[in-house]
Structure formats: C-alpha cells, structure tokens
Write a protein that holds these residues in place. Sequence first.
Motif, mmCIF file in Angstrom:
data_model
loop_
_atom_site.group_PDB
_atom_site.id
_atom_site.type_symbol
_atom_site.label_atom_id
_atom_site.label_comp_id
_atom_site.label_asym_id
_atom_site.label_seq_id
_atom_site.Cartn_x
_atom_site.Cartn_y
_atom_site.Cartn_z
ATOM 1 N N MET A 251 0.834 -1.195 0.000
ATOM 2 C CA MET A 251 0.000 0.000 0.000
ATOM 3 C C MET A 251 0.875 1.254 0.000
ATOM 4 S SD MET A 251 -2.756 -1.631 2.692
ATOM 5 C CE MET A 251 -3.808 -0.186 2.792
ATOM 6 N N THR A 252 0.263 2.403 -0.180
ATOM 7 C CA THR A 252 1.030 3.626 -0.428
ATOM 8 C C THR A 252 0.753 4.705 0.610
ATOM 9 O OG1 THR A 252 -0.716 4.538 -1.846
ATOM 10 C CG2 THR A 252 0.992 3.211 -2.908
ATOM 11 N N GLN A 253 1.754 5.563 0.807
ATOM 12 C CA GLN A 253 1.580 6.813 1.549
ATOM 13 C C GLN A 253 2.098 7.921 0.636
ATOM 14 O OE1 GLN A 253 3.306 9.651 3.675
ATOM 15 N NE2 GLN A 253 1.139 10.049 3.233
ATOM 16 N N LEU A 254 1.152 8.605 -0.024
ATOM 17 C CA LEU A 254 1.474 9.620 -1.023
ATOM 18 C C LEU A 254 0.911 10.993 -0.675
ATOM 19 C CD1 LEU A 254 0.756 7.415 -4.160
ATOM 20 C CD2 LEU A 254 2.993 8.332 -3.553
ATOM 21 N N ALA A 255 -0.134 11.031 0.159
ATOM 22 C CA ALA A 255 -0.747 12.307 0.523
ATOM 23 C C ALA A 255 0.195 13.106 1.408
ATOM 24 C CB ALA A 255 -2.076 12.071 1.234
ATOM 25 N N ARG A 256 0.003 14.405 1.425
ATOM 26 C CA ARG A 256 0.773 15.252 2.332
ATOM 27 C C ARG A 256 0.531 14.765 3.760
ATOM 28 N NH1 ARG A 256 2.846 20.451 1.646
ATOM 29 N NH2 ARG A 256 1.891 20.527 -0.413
ATOM 30 N N PRO A 257 1.581 14.480 4.531
ATOM 31 C CA PRO A 257 1.382 13.891 5.864
ATOM 32 C C PRO A 257 0.506 14.711 6.799
ATOM 33 C CG PRO A 257 3.651 13.613 5.186
ATOM 34 C CD PRO A 257 3.006 14.501 4.161
ATOM 35 N N SER A 258 0.478 16.030 6.654
ATOM 36 C CA SER A 258 -0.367 16.853 7.518
ATOM 37 C C SER A 258 -1.831 16.802 7.104
ATOM 38 C CB SER A 258 0.110 18.309 7.493
ATOM 39 O OG SER A 258 0.084 18.831 6.169
ATOM 40 N N PHE A 259 -2.123 16.174 5.970
ATOM 41 C CA PHE A 259 -3.486 15.981 5.478
ATOM 42 C C PHE A 259 -4.081 14.788 6.221
ATOM 43 C CE2 PHE A 259 -6.119 14.844 1.469
ATOM 44 C CZ PHE A 259 -7.162 15.650 1.882
ATOM 45 N N ASP A 260 -5.381 14.812 6.527
ATOM 46 C CA ASP A 260 -5.951 13.735 7.332
ATOM 47 C C ASP A 260 -5.953 12.387 6.612
ATOM 48 O OD1 ASP A 260 -7.946 14.340 5.492
ATOM 49 O OD2 ASP A 260 -9.586 14.222 6.939
ATOM 50 N N ALA A 261 -5.762 12.381 5.290
ATOM 51 C CA ALA A 261 -5.683 11.116 4.560
ATOM 52 C C ALA A 261 -4.487 10.275 4.991
ATOM 53 C CB ALA A 261 -5.619 11.382 3.053
ATOM 54 N N GLY A 350 -15.575 12.610 3.168
ATOM 55 C CA GLY A 350 -15.578 12.818 4.609
ATOM 56 C C GLY A 350 -14.767 14.025 5.024
ATOM 57 N N PRO A 351 -15.365 14.939 5.758
ATOM 58 C CA PRO A 351 -14.586 16.030 6.366
ATOM 59 C C PRO A 351 -13.632 15.465 7.414
ATOM 60 C CG PRO A 351 -16.964 16.467 6.441
ATOM 61 C CD PRO A 351 -16.796 15.041 6.065
ATOM 62 N N THR A 352 -12.634 16.240 7.776
ATOM 63 C CA THR A 352 -11.685 15.835 8.808
ATOM 64 C C THR A 352 -12.406 15.471 10.100
ATOM 65 O OG1 THR A 352 -10.036 17.316 7.850
ATOM 66 C CG2 THR A 352 -9.660 16.606 10.108
ATOM 67 N N GLU A 353 -13.544 16.106 10.370
ATOM 68 C CA GLU A 353 -14.270 15.933 11.628
ATOM 69 C C GLU A 353 -14.967 14.579 11.762
ATOM 70 O OE1 GLU A 353 -13.973 20.390 10.961
ATOM 71 O OE2 GLU A 353 -14.236 18.586 9.739
ATOM 72 N N VAL A 354 -14.925 13.726 10.741
ATOM 73 C CA VAL A 354 -15.552 12.403 10.863
ATOM 74 C C VAL A 354 -14.526 11.287 10.646
ATOM 75 C CG1 VAL A 354 -17.835 13.256 10.228
ATOM 76 C CG2 VAL A 354 -16.333 12.351 8.436
ATOM 77 N N THR A 355 -13.276 11.524 11.032
ATOM 78 C CA THR A 355 -12.200 10.532 10.934
ATOM 79 C C THR A 355 -11.999 10.089 9.487
ATOM 80 O OG1 THR A 355 -12.884 9.780 13.139
ATOM 81 C CG2 THR A 355 -11.166 8.507 12.034
ATOM 82 N N VAL A 356 -11.705 11.018 8.643
ATOM 83 C CA VAL A 356 -11.273 10.855 7.247
ATOM 84 C C VAL A 356 -12.424 10.481 6.317
ATOM 85 C CG1 VAL A 356 -9.540 9.893 5.693
ATOM 86 C CG2 VAL A 356 -9.057 10.015 8.149
ATOM 87 N N GLN A 431 -30.509 8.979 17.495
ATOM 88 C CA GLN A 431 -29.635 8.013 18.159
ATOM 89 C C GLN A 431 -29.320 8.556 19.554
ATOM 90 O OE1 GLN A 431 -28.787 5.117 16.785
ATOM 91 N NE2 GLN A 431 -29.726 5.555 14.797
ATOM 92 N N PRO A 432 -30.155 8.277 20.534
ATOM 93 C CA PRO A 432 -29.953 8.833 21.885
ATOM 94 C C PRO A 432 -28.545 8.546 22.412
ATOM 95 C CG PRO A 432 -32.077 7.736 21.730
ATOM 96 C CD PRO A 432 -31.343 7.420 20.454
ATOM 97 N N GLY A 433 -27.925 9.582 22.945
ATOM 98 C CA GLY A 433 -26.589 9.446 23.496
ATOM 99 C C GLY A 433 -25.482 9.638 22.494
ATOM 100 N N GLU A 434 -25.812 9.755 21.209
ATOM 101 C CA GLU A 434 -24.798 9.932 20.166
ATOM 102 C C GLU A 434 -24.826 11.368 19.654
ATOM 103 O OE1 GLU A 434 -22.607 7.844 19.475
ATOM 104 O OE2 GLU A 434 -23.364 5.899 20.153
ATOM 105 N N ARG A 435 -23.801 11.724 18.908
ATOM 106 C CA ARG A 435 -23.678 13.065 18.367
ATOM 107 C C ARG A 435 -23.497 13.021 16.865
ATOM 108 N NH1 ARG A 435 -18.921 14.761 19.811
ATOM 109 N NH2 ARG A 435 -19.225 17.005 19.834
ATOM 110 N N MET A 436 -23.731 14.158 16.219
ATOM 111 C CA MET A 436 -23.563 14.246 14.775
ATOM 112 C C MET A 436 -22.855 15.556 14.443
ATOM 113 S SD MET A 436 -27.501 14.959 13.576
ATOM 114 C CE MET A 436 -28.401 16.433 14.092
ATOM 115 N N TYR A 437 -22.209 15.561 13.273
ATOM 116 C CA TYR A 437 -21.445 16.718 12.818
ATOM 117 C C TYR A 437 -22.125 17.344 11.612
ATOM 118 C CZ TYR A 437 -17.828 19.387 10.416
ATOM 119 O OH TYR A 437 -17.141 20.380 9.767
ATOM 120 N N ARG A 438 -22.234 18.658 11.640
ATOM 121 C CA ARG A 438 -22.818 19.402 10.521
ATOM 122 C C ARG A 438 -21.728 19.661 9.497
ATOM 123 N NH1 ARG A 438 -25.576 25.439 10.977
ATOM 124 N NH2 ARG A 438 -26.280 25.579 8.796
ATOM 125 N N THR A 439 -21.826 19.028 8.320
ATOM 126 C CA THR A 439 -20.746 19.098 7.335
ATOM 127 C C THR A 439 -20.732 20.392 6.547
ATOM 128 O OG1 THR A 439 -22.009 18.117 5.507
ATOM 129 C CG2 THR A 439 -20.926 16.589 7.052
#
Length: 646
Positions: A251-261, A350-356, A431-439
């Motif tokens: 597998m590869t690591q090609l993305a900029r390391p500071s990028f969440d990918a 996926g935005p950074t806020e939802v783990t990639v 989903q009681p007890g869970e949270r969601m992110y506004r994208t």
Amino acid sequence: MYTLNRPSAATPPPSCTGNCGRAKGRCGPSAHAAAGFCSGKAMSESMEATDRLNGHSENAASPPVAALVPDRVARWAAERPWQPAVVSDSETVTYGELIERATSLAGRMRKAGVGRDIPVALWLERSVDLVSASLAAMVAGGAYLILDTDQPHARLSALLEDSRAPVLVTSRDVPEGLARHDVAVIDVRNASAHSSACAKNPLPELSDLCYVNYTSGSSGGPKGVAIQHDGLANLVTWYESTYRVAPGDHMTQLARPSFDAYALEVWPCLASGATLHLGDATLNGSPIALQKWLADHRITICFLPTPLAEELLELSWPAGTTLRALLTGGDRLHRHPQGNLPFHLYNNYGPTEVTVVGTWCEVEPELASGDAAPPIGRPLPHMWAHILDAERQPVPQGEAGELYIGGVGVARGYLGRPDLTADQFFDDPSQPGERMYRTGDLVRERPDGQMDFLGRADEQIALHGFRIEPGEVEAALRRHPGVRDAVVVLADGGASPELVGYVVSDGSGEAADLEDVADFVTQSLPHYMVPATLRSIEMLPLTPRGKVDRRELERRQASPAPSGIGTRTEQEADAPRTTTEKLLARLWSEVLGVDTVRRQDSFFDLGGDSLLATRLARKAAGHGLHLGAADVFDHEQLHELARSLE
C-alpha cells in the motif's frame, strides 16, 4: 516492548465536558440538546430516512469494542517480526524494528510529559521516522499532531501554541522562530543514544485522543480537530474488511502527511500486516511516473487525491497490473472509470471531523452507470447520515439538504474550542446518546439510497482537496498595515479553480502594494491558502441587507485579472516574442483557461499546479517540445521556460 492492550469499555477522559464528548454515557448533554431538532412525525421520518440511507443494520447499533491501532501493529510485530512494515527509498523497516523504534521513542515522550489526551507535535518529512513517531505518540498514550514542514514558521508556531503540545519531535535543528521554552525537543537523530524502555505505559482507552489535525478556521485562525481511538479503530476495521487487506499487500503513503488522509493510508495498512511504501512528493505531479512507481513496487491498494486519480484513469494500464483497488477522495469526482481497467475505483467522502471517511461507494464503469457524476455513497458501518433542511428537519427523498454525519467516527470536537465545537457538533435525535457533525455540504438522496454531492451550503471553499475557510485568509490579509478590509472568493471559470483576494486600502490615499501584501500573507498561510490573484478595490459590494456581496465578486471573475500575485506590472510585461514563446503562450492559454499570457507571467500565478503542468507537458509533446512537468517548476515564467527549450 509495548504490551498489547486488552480491549476495554470507553471511559471519559479527565477533561471531558458536556460539549466535547461523543461516546455513549461518557458525557452530559451538549449545548444543542435534541429539542429544536426532529420531534413527533418528523422524528419518525428522520429515523426512516436514516435506515434507508445507511443500508446496514450495524450502523444503528453501538459499535463493538475494537482493538486499538497500536495494539494491532504490536500484534503483527509479535507474530511476524520479520515482515516488511515500511519501505522508503533509503530503508526498509520490519514490524519488529518498527515497534522497537516506536516503543523507545514513546519512552522519551513519556519522560517529557506526554500522556493521556496530550498532543505530540511531529515536525518531520515523509519518512520512516514520521511513521514510527506517530505510532510512538499513541503508544505513549498521547495523540500525534503532524506539522507540515513546508509551512511558514509563524504558522507552525501558532499551531504549537494553540495545541499546547509539550513535545516537538524532529530530525532537524529548530529555528529561533519555532523554538519555545515550554516545548521539549526530541531529535530522532539521537534515538540510539537516548533509548528508553517503556514497559509501564498507561493503556490507551477507546475514548482517548489518537491524533489532532488542523483545518482552516472561519474565525480567523486554524482549528484542531480532535480524533479519538474508537473512530480510528472503526475506520481501520471497515477498511480491512472492505478491501481484504492482509500480509502480502503493498500500500502507499502519497498524501501530504499533515493531510488527514495520512491516517487512511498508514493505519489500515500497518494494522493489517501489509507493507507501506512511502512515495516521493514529486510523484504527485507526474501521473505517468506514478503509474510506473506503482507497478515497480507491485502496489495492490492505493489512495490518491481526486484530481490525480482522474489523471490516472485516463492512462492505459498494462496486463499484469497488481493494483486491485484505487481509493480517491478530497474533492468532487467528475467521471466514472472505463470498463477495461484492471482495478476497482472507490469514491470516499468525509470532512476531517468524521475521521477521514464518512461515506463511500464503489464507482461503476461509465458504460454501466448512466450518471453524470459518481455518488458519494453511504456511511461506513456504525455511522449514519441525515439530510436536513435549514430548520434541521428531514427533507423528502430526492430533495437537496445539508448533510449531517453521526456515529463512532465523529470527532470529539475542536481542541480547546468548546464554542466552535458547539456550533458544529449536535446531539443526534435519532440516536440517543450519540452526536452528529454538521458538514456544511449539500447532498441529495438517490433512489438507490446513495447520496449525490451538490456543493457547499456555506462560504467554505473546497480547492484541490483542501477545505479553506475564507475568513482565515481574509484575516491574514487584514493584518497587513496597508489593508483595511479584504474578501476572498473562488474563481472556477477557467481550467483550474483558484482563490482570488479583493483588498480595500487603509484609506491613506494610496492603493496597497499587492506584491507586498502577497509576500506578507505567505509568511503566515500555507501555500494552498494564499490567493493566486489579488485585486485592489475601492469599496466592497454590498447586498441590500448590508452584507458583502460575494456572488457579485465571483461574477467579476469573468473579466481578466489586472495582476496576479508575484507577476510584474503590465508595463513591465510584454507580449511573447519568439516562436517558442508564442507556442507556449498558446498552450498555456488552453491549459489554464486564460485569454492573455505575457512573457513575464508565471505559470503558477495564472492558476497552474502540478497536474496542469503535466497536462502542459503532454500538449507540448504533440508540438515537438521536449518538456517535462519538472521543467515548469524550474522555469515558471514563460520567457524563462521558452529559453530553456531553445
């Protein structure tokens, strides 16, 4: 040696408060309780839509307890210590060696004050050292924060201050502008001389932070997205199951390391016993060279930013290609693959806020799809999607609405910013007890339950795979002493979209020196946030409500720009003279989508990038010019490039 962690139930971190938590039962109600969202019939419709969108019964259930990523890497080190883990141009490190390096470095981090939920700043190039250091931060119980080595020192210093990271790991001398008295420096070049055992590490919990990734902030500064181990573990488990990752995969690591990918490329690979190959940054500017590199290293699974993936889809692939899965994301995917490709294409959203990755799908070949653009698919297991209107009520199937993503992958929030967290993260009424992110993204549900991406619902700009808050760029422009006000918009009418900044002078009677303003903002902003063009404007246009009319400024992009950043004035720049200059000017116009190209113009100031440089090289070859993408970087002005070819 790092001890394997036995999975345990998530427990709240000591600093957890009501508006930062996510896991069930670990926090009180957030600033946005369920009241005011869906209720009654609307709640029932929301739950039905959620079930239809997700399509997986496990999405609505609490996720099973999963092994943490460092535990899984350590398990492979115990079972297959001789297995190659990370390969770079200069070295190959086995799983046994990788965990030994990480354990030793984790001991040094612990002695420097790293512990639960404490970020560790990593100022390292793409390298084996970076992989081992990011693993070490998690082994030590902390969270890694990768700093971009190409960013200005002023910005890096601001990130260090905002994150309160007590440790900076590097392989270079720390300049005075980056050194801080309250930050300990660990130099990986001296690792052998300071090796330290780490047998009594505190075992991380699923609810602990594992990494922090900074994104552009609308309030005028970057914001640190705090990702937890349970979200990363869910991402890795989905990835391994979906793409059947196992020892023997490359597998590869090609993305900029500071990028969440980076997390998507590295951890599913190492948690599954596969081999990670670190690619040189220059590969991202040459699809043909990248294709050869993939073949030479017998890569089986690869992630690429969307524009680069689309370039590779146009190439001919030889028989015997080992690549079986090409993942892409970071920007809108515009086309389906041809039916004769030897690998499958997968679109990730996926935005950074939802783990990639929040949603995904396999992209059908163009002959079978019948669609103008591929969808962004459905949510990952143990995550779910809501499509809501302005009152946060569910919209009917097929209508546009704003996408909210919930589930285990949702970040804890923004590091040290409960106010910003409360603005973007909400209790999930279905989903009681869970949270969601506004994208902030507009989507539409298709008849098959997948989602189409339609665009942004706010002013955030998506450019070349980066999400940019105009407010942060505008704040940097306003800090220049000659600028009273500034607005940044996206110009996307040409071959390549670009940022355009409008600046209002300070009222001294003289227009701001645009080149000086450009030099000023490059000291504090990363390159992808620096406007490609700056324009002076006497007064910003306003809407009838008295707000800046951004749409009017966007419409003005149809007219030619008077001056780009770093270009000379029109009096200094003249028309192409030689035959080669004239040919190149015509090719630049075609590739960049501009009407006029002058001798002193810079390819990159006119909106060019590495992929457009590759397209230029292809067009030039058709006219007998032996031109490579690297030549454009070496000679970015038209007359210089022409001279190099004559």
